[in-house]
Design an enzyme around this catalytic site. Structure first.
Site, PDB file in Angstrom:
ATOM      1  N   ASP A   1      -0.674  -4.930   6.089  1.00  0.00           N
ATOM      2  CA  ASP A   1      -1.633  -5.836   5.455  1.00  0.00           C
ATOM      3  C   ASP A   1      -1.331  -6.031   3.961  1.00  0.00           C
ATOM      4  O   ASP A   1      -0.690  -5.191   3.331  1.00  0.00           O
ATOM      5  CB  ASP A   1      -3.055  -5.273   5.612  1.00  0.00           C
ATOM      6  CG  ASP A   1      -3.185  -3.886   5.015  1.00  0.00           C
ATOM      7  OD1 ASP A   1      -2.226  -3.092   5.146  1.00  0.00           O
ATOM      8  OD2 ASP A   1      -4.220  -3.591   4.406  1.00  0.00           O
ATOM      9  N   GLU A   2      -1.831  -7.124   3.440  1.00  0.00           N
ATOM     10  CA  GLU A   2      -1.930  -7.346   2.003  1.00  0.00           C
ATOM     11  C   GLU A   2      -0.647  -7.055   1.233  1.00  0.00           C
ATOM     12  O   GLU A   2      -0.640  -6.274   0.279  1.00  0.00           O
ATOM     13  CB  GLU A   2      -3.031  -6.449   1.412  1.00  0.00           C
ATOM     14  CG  GLU A   2      -4.389  -6.705   2.016  1.00  0.00           C
ATOM     15  CD  GLU A   2      -5.458  -5.871   1.349  1.00  0.00           C
ATOM     16  OE1 GLU A   2      -6.465  -6.440   0.953  1.00  0.00           O
ATOM     17  OE2 GLU A   2      -5.274  -4.636   1.241  1.00  0.00           O
ATOM     18  N   VAL A   3       0.442  -7.702   1.610  1.00  0.00           N
ATOM     19  CA  VAL A   3       1.684  -7.510   0.861  1.00  0.00           C
ATOM     20  C   VAL A   3       1.706  -8.494  -0.311  1.00  0.00           C
ATOM     21  O   VAL A   3       1.564  -9.702  -0.131  1.00  0.00           O
ATOM     22  CB  VAL A   3       2.911  -7.734   1.771  1.00  0.00           C
ATOM     23  CG1 VAL A   3       4.189  -7.481   0.990  1.00  0.00           C
ATOM     24  CG2 VAL A   3       2.813  -6.814   2.981  1.00  0.00           C
TER      25      VAL A   3
ATOM     26  N   HIS B   1       0.826  -1.216   0.000  1.00  0.00           N
ATOM     27  CA  HIS B   1       0.000   0.000   0.000  1.00  0.00           C
ATOM     28  C   HIS B   1       0.857   1.262   0.000  1.00  0.00           C
ATOM     29  O   HIS B   1       0.532   2.253   0.669  1.00  0.00           O
ATOM     30  CB  HIS B   1      -0.946   0.019   1.204  1.00  0.00           C
ATOM     31  CG  HIS B   1      -2.034  -1.019   1.119  1.00  0.00           C
ATOM     32  ND1 HIS B   1      -3.110  -0.874   0.279  1.00  0.00           N
ATOM     33  CD2 HIS B   1      -2.193  -2.218   1.737  1.00  0.00           C
ATOM     34  CE1 HIS B   1      -3.903  -1.939   0.410  1.00  0.00           C
ATOM     35  NE2 HIS B   1      -3.370  -2.771   1.268  1.00  0.00           N
TER      36      HIS B   1
ATOM     37  N   ASP C   1      -9.266  -5.038   0.098  1.00  0.00           N
ATOM     38  CA  ASP C   1     -10.274  -5.437   1.071  1.00  0.00           C
ATOM     39  C   ASP C   1     -11.649  -5.554   0.422  1.00  0.00           C
ATOM     40  O   ASP C   1     -12.542  -6.166   0.950  1.00  0.00           O
ATOM     41  CB  ASP C   1     -10.373  -4.396   2.198  1.00  0.00           C
ATOM     42  CG  ASP C   1      -9.004  -4.043   2.720  1.00  0.00           C
ATOM     43  OD1 ASP C   1      -8.901  -2.976   3.317  1.00  0.00           O
ATOM     44  OD2 ASP C   1      -8.057  -4.812   2.521  1.00  0.00           O
TER      45      ASP C   1
END
Lengths: 546, 546
Positions: free
Chosen positions: A342-344, A282, B24
């Site tokens: 998060d979400e790498v 992100h 997400d």
């Protein structure tokens, strides 16, 4: 009794609602408006007694004053400002000339509310914290009402509660029933996440929503300030980040003065500002103003020109993070910073030969989550040196990164939420819950009911584990919201979360909630907040904007 | 070329958008912003040529004037008001002192737009109708721009198009490229349905949305003015209807003056106001002020105290409807009135012994749709005597009611839509489509794409049948919208429907649409309309409200 008539009337007028529906739309079971015995209190206090004795409030003479015994006096501007704010909420349009009364003749008049801070340390000039005492006791009776609270934070909540007890009788006279309320929050961390990266939110929007948070006893503004699309935070150490990474370097940034204003505006309302600087994923917008920060992705043997997550194998990355988070630790006074995690996406890392070599050297094999953990570990160490605690999204825990005992794990993934809550608390970590409260998901109907029905402690675990759940957050991610629609999309849907996090576990009567929330939403509208309707209904004073 | 630079710049500035997403949220495929060769035109005109030659507009001297040859002159206040409105849209914040120039020196300046009504009957003082000529031709070139239209309706659309061609160059100079546009709508009926019964919509909200409709070339405001929850229409013949049936008889009603204002405001923008008074179902609010109008429901052998649809077996019902629709026919100048006729629930009729007896007498057996048809038939005869045409929801056709040949059937049911379109047009009836455009259904993501991809003529039928489809309507039912959230929920989602109904069938490039619509939505925001975002993005001037 006049009091009873008064209360019934105001509820009917403020919240008359219809159980009818347009059959064209399938929706949740409709609830029917029935005046609640708790009036329009939202969130419902822990203990409430409302009598039928009605007292009147005169806009010309009613005063909110410091009790003589109070440990916070005229020098506590946080309270003095709150008195004015709540006077305005209660008497908004109907201010009258002051009448000089030498003798008070009407025994049914309530002349004042005395605010009594009982603790020697009022915390008037401090910042709210996760450990802050937010309790208060409110007694509304002759000869005057008394609001007692150990700290200013409880006093702020008590003022909101007092203002929610005030209603107009049939003739428009401001009235309040003799009441006794004893109150404190069930959970210490009650947050709203707003995302200022996917859409920039003008200061005015942030402040209006902080204002509304206070009306719902939320106490944490989780400021997801930067992300892939834009970097609106103006860093004094690295001004290029917003210079190049914001949507526009002048009109779409938060200057140091803006950030200060948000923090102080929040503090005056008992709200913490927890900033999130999410890495290593992100971070597309970071790369624009900070060369070499992001990993160059490769197409075959050559760089493709695109970039992936933060480059975890360069010393320069950690030098940068050290300086950056040192600034953040001084700009944001809160004891915690949210570090994301998060979400790498590993695709880019996998493509890069330097990263591949590093993986070999470190003996990570093909397990890129080890590389992620390597990065996060170093980041956590850096942030620890700034004397801040940290909050991280659940993946950081899931990947087995070594965390300080006081780390807060933020659970957000919608599937397997309960088992995740079990695991995180079994490992001894403090936890906040957001998974059921992603308000960016929308659908026709009363989705607030779904949010309301969540029980945060409904997972397998010991009493000790449950105590580790310190609260939760309603998240409104920014893909589809900006200044045009954020406020009505957030309210009163987030109000459902507010009550779940504040009120006692047993407060689950959805019909009673519906009735109180209907009137609460009209109160938000009267206070200038475009809070959307729950069902076919009306407010006596509809929103004045478009 | 300066012109090209200018156009590219404004598009980037106005509409820079991100293909990134927050993982997400699962969502429709993301589109990437690419400046369109059609700039920000919305809906796309039938024929567009935009050259690279850029001309400048001076806020102090640019004029919109009647062409000498025009058949509508200074006495046509509809046009004169439109000139001011569009001047304001184009030059809003940047008005400068008038500069006296004796000789025009800059050859790249466009000094004026001449508006030339070519038909001897301009219709300046008339009302728009389904048969109105809305075509126009716009030529932007030296020595001046010319907008030619047979009627004022086309001129209004041409002014909107002209204003959409104007952009700011890199230095903020108002510019327009030399262009030639020839335009007319694909469908004659392009509507938006708003529902003022489930929530009352203040006049300000209605007017703002009429304004926005004009910016999208919508030409029908379908005013679903009353329904079960409330009756805000103040009838001069039957004032008790709103006196007792409105949410509040003073603050939540539309007075005759309000209705007049809505109609005139709409007329000045080329928009028809088609009122809907839905019967025999959806009439709970009518019963409050008109005793005996609704059917008393029975519980066993006794009236239950509740009421069902309009009572179709009493002469008094038809006397009332005769008088009521006589009033409606004079209050609303449009040639059509929408009579509803949807979703009649037979439960109450079945319970009522008088109705049962009537069914026997008439030989209807147990087929209550025959009773419904009996009612509707008589209602249609009544309305026919007022010299109005009528629009009815599809059930009336489905139930086999005898309809006048000029009846318009409104198709709304989401399943079997195509076969319904086939059947209705095979029976020779004019048709409007709403089934795919129920905007009260919401979901996370870019649902505008779904609305945009609809092809209204995508059903089995002859060319003759297809010609019977005169258009469609975007419907925003009122369960969950009021003044707080209606406008951002409607726009720009309804804009997708606007282009589908205006532009050529072949205009289906979703990527091009995305780019134009992104900039169009920022234009709405600059004009003060809180139109919500399509995706992570920004507008150079964000919405100023909250």
């Amino acid at each position: 009794m006049a009091g009873q008539v008064g209360i019934t009337f105001i509820l009917l007028v403020l919240g008359s609602c219809w159980g009818l529906q347009n059959n064209d739309v399938d929706e949740e079971p409709q609830l029917v408006f029935q005046p609640s015995k708790y009036g329009s209190l939202w969130p419902l206090p822990q203990k409430v007694q409302i009598s039928e004795v009605s007292l009147k409030l005169s806009s010309s003479s009613f005063r909110i004053i410091d009790a003589k015994e109070s440990r916070a006096g005229a020098s506590c501007s946080l309270l003095q400002l709150a008195y004015r704010r709540y006077y305005e909420y209660m008497f908004g349009g109907v201010k009258k000339q002051k009448v000089n009364k030498s003798v008070r003749t009407d025994p049914t008049e309530l002349p004042e509310l005395q605010v009594w801070i009982t603790s020697p340390e009022s915390e008037c000039d401090g910042y709210p914290a996760v450990s802050s005492d937010e309790s208060y006791e409110l007694s509304v009776d002759q000869p005057f009402a008394v609001l007692k609270a150990p700290k200013v934070w409880g006093a702020l909540h008590g003022l909101e509660t007092f203002s929610q007890l005030v209603y107009e009788d049939e003739y428009g006279a401001k009235s309040i029933n003799s009441s006794a309320i004893s109150d404190f929050p069930r959970f210490a961390h009650r947050g709203v996440l707003l995302d200022t990266s996917r859409h920039f939110l003008p200061l005015k929007v942030l402040l209006a929503n902080l204002e509304t948070m206070a009306m719902n006893k939320f106490n944490v503004f989780h400021w997801h300030i930067v992300d892939d699309p834009s970097f609106p935070y103006l860093s004094q150490t690295f001004p290029e980040l917003s210079q190049k990474g914001a949507y526009h370097p002048y009109t779409h940034v938060y200057t140091p003065a803006d950030v200060k204003m948000v923090i102080e505006f929040a503090r005056l309302r008992g709200i913490r500002v927890v900033s999130e600087f999410d890495t290593p994923g992100h971070t597309q917008s970071w790369g624009k103003g900070q060369p070499d920060l992001l990993t160059p992705c490769y197409a075959g043997s050559k760089p493709s020109g695109t970039f992936g997550p933060v480059n975890p194998i360069l010393n320069s990355t950690y030098d940068f993070m050290g300086q950056f988070f040192k600034e953040i630790s001084t700009v944001f006074p809160d004891a915690y910073v949210h570090l994301g995690g998060d979400e790498v996406d590993f695709t880019c890392w996998k493509s890069n030969p330097d990263i591949q070599r590093f993986m070999e050297q470190q003996g990570f094999g093909q397990d890129y989550s080890k590389l992620e953990s390597f990065y996060i570990q170093k980041l956590l160490d850096i942030v620890t040196t700034t004397n801040k605690g940290y909050i991280i999204w659940q993946e950081v825990f899931d990947n087995g990164v070594k965390l300080k005992p006081d780390t807060v794990v933020h659970v957000w993934i919608g599937s397997g939420t309960n088992s995740e809550m079990s695991k995180v608390t079994a490992a001894g970590y403090t936890t906040i819950l957001s998974a059921p409260w992603y308000l960016d998901y929308i659908s026709v109907g009363q989705d607030w009911q779904k949010y309301y029905r969540v029980e945060p402690l409904n997972f397998n675990g010991t009493e000790e584990q449950k105590k580790l759940v310190i609260g939760g957050e309603a998240c409104l991610w920014g893909e589809y919201v900006d200044a045009t629609n954020l406020t009505p999309r957030l309210w009163p849907r987030a109000s459902a979360v507010a009550e779940r996090l504040w009120s006692a576990k047993e407060v689950t009567d959805i019909g009673d909630a519906y009735s109180r929330l209907s009137v609460h939403r009209c109160r938000l509208v009267v206070r200038g907040i475009p809070a959307e309707p729950l069902s076919p209904s009306f407010c006596p004073h509809e929103y004045k904007g478009i």
